[in-house]
Design an enzyme around this catalytic site. Structure first.
Site, PDB file in Angstrom:
ATOM      1  CG  ASP A  46     -30.565   1.053 -23.726  1.00 12.21           C
ATOM      2  OD1 ASP A  46     -30.260   0.670 -24.723  1.00 12.21           O
ATOM      3  OD2 ASP A  46     -31.192   1.402 -22.764  1.00 12.21           O
ATOM      4  CE1 TYR A  51     -36.784   3.670 -21.895  1.00 11.78           C
ATOM      5  CE2 TYR A  51     -34.439   3.898 -21.927  1.00 11.78           C
ATOM      6  CZ  TYR A  51     -35.581   3.102 -21.900  1.00 11.78           C
ATOM      7  OH  TYR A  51     -35.147   1.874 -21.934  1.00 11.78           O
ATOM      8  CE  LYS A  76     -33.831   0.146 -25.216  1.00 11.96           C
ATOM      9  NZ  LYS A  76     -33.584   1.552 -24.682  1.00 11.96           N
ATOM     10  CG  HIS A 109     -38.776  -0.337 -25.966  1.00 13.50           C
ATOM     11  ND1 HIS A 109     -38.983   1.253 -25.606  1.00 13.50           N
ATOM     12  CD2 HIS A 109     -38.624  -0.769 -24.953  1.00 13.50           C
ATOM     13  CE1 HIS A 109     -38.339   1.239 -24.280  1.00 13.50           C
ATOM     14  NE2 HIS A 109     -37.992  -0.134 -24.040  1.00 13.50           N
TER      15      HIS A 109
END
Length: 275
Positions: A46, A51, A76, A109
């Site tokens: 994930d 990120y 996301k 997100h």
């Protein structure tokens, strides 16, 4: 049927999502963790644009030797990129970063962009799915009203809602709604970011000769969630998945369920009440 690391939940799209995934939040150099996970048998990672490690995940997948079609990859799109055209650009950029021609799951997100923008973003995900770029689409941090506005707009419903979920923040109304509407619930922060000092959890972990992290993952699985435990350490990546050789009793599950503090138990941003 007993669970294992190869167990999967069938999504409404017909694809299978492994019941346990590796989270890579706040892990820019996530390659070693991804490789350790894939070597140990994980088949679910994930990630997210936020990120900044989509490229690292893609590289690890290629280096692992595991065929791409055997690994379930999520990303996301963050709220500042919402809008129809901007979301389509974000999807294409994610694919470029990963080095993939499709993603197994793509999520909005958060709902923080407001109703108009998030509905435009959702329409973009629907169209990208029709174009074959995304296999399954969903949302994250969505409350009931955010999902209902998708229904009210006459659009297809999300197949997944990823929310903060652990014994101290169980998001019961959202979970109940998702279960009634065939929306799979993914659990982020299932390990409460390492806050393992709760005496109930410590006692139960001792009963099963497990550590608290393993009890937390197992609790999430037995509740029917898809937990996404995160670690940058190889040994923790492995031990977090060592949860398929025991079953928490109904009595102990009930005691863990009793730890819920509602929204006060959240340890992350948990923006489910966004307008």
């Amino acid at each position: 049927m007993s669970l294992s690391l190869t167990s999967a939940v069938r999504l409404p799209t017909g694809y299978d999502m492994p019941v346990l995934g590796l989270g890579v939040y706040q892990n820019d150099d996530c390659g070693p963790a991804c490789l350790a996970a894939l070597k140990h048998g994980y088949r679910h990672i994930d990630s997210a644009r936020l990120y900044n490690n989509e490229a690292e995940v893609g590289k690890a997948v290629r280096e692992s030797g595991v065929p791409r079609n055997e690994i379930f990859i999520t990303s996301k799109v963050m709220h500042h990129e919402h809008g129809y055209e901007s979301t389509l650009r974000a999807i294409d950029n994610s694919l470029e970063r990963f080095g993939f021609d499709y993603l197994d799951l793509y999520l909005i997100h958060s709902p923080l962009s407001g109703k108009a923008k998030r509905l435009e973003a959702w329409k973009a995900l629907v169209d990208a799915k029709k174009a074959g770029k995304l296999r399954t689409i969903g949302v994250s941090n969505y409350n009931i009203k955010h999902i209902e506005e998708i229904r009210e707009a006459g659009l297809e419903m999300p197949d997944v809602n990823q929310v903060e979920l652990h014994p101290f923040c169980q998001q019961k109304p959202i979970v109940e709604y998702c279960e009634k509407n065939n929306v799979i619930v993914q659990a982020y922060c299932p390990l409460v970011r390492g806050k393992f000092d709760n005496p109930v959890l410590q006692k139960i972990a001792k009963n099963y000769s497990k550590d608290v992290a393993q009890v937390l993952v197992r609790w999430s699985l037995q509740r029917g969630f898809v937990p996404l435990p995160k670690s940058s350490k190889r040994e923790r990546v492995v031990s977090n998945a060592d949860v398929f050789d025991f079953v928490i009793s109904a009595e102990d599950m009930s005691e863990i369920d009793g730890l819920d503090r509602g929204k006060d138990g959240a340890i992350s941003w948990n923006p489910v009440d966004a307008d």
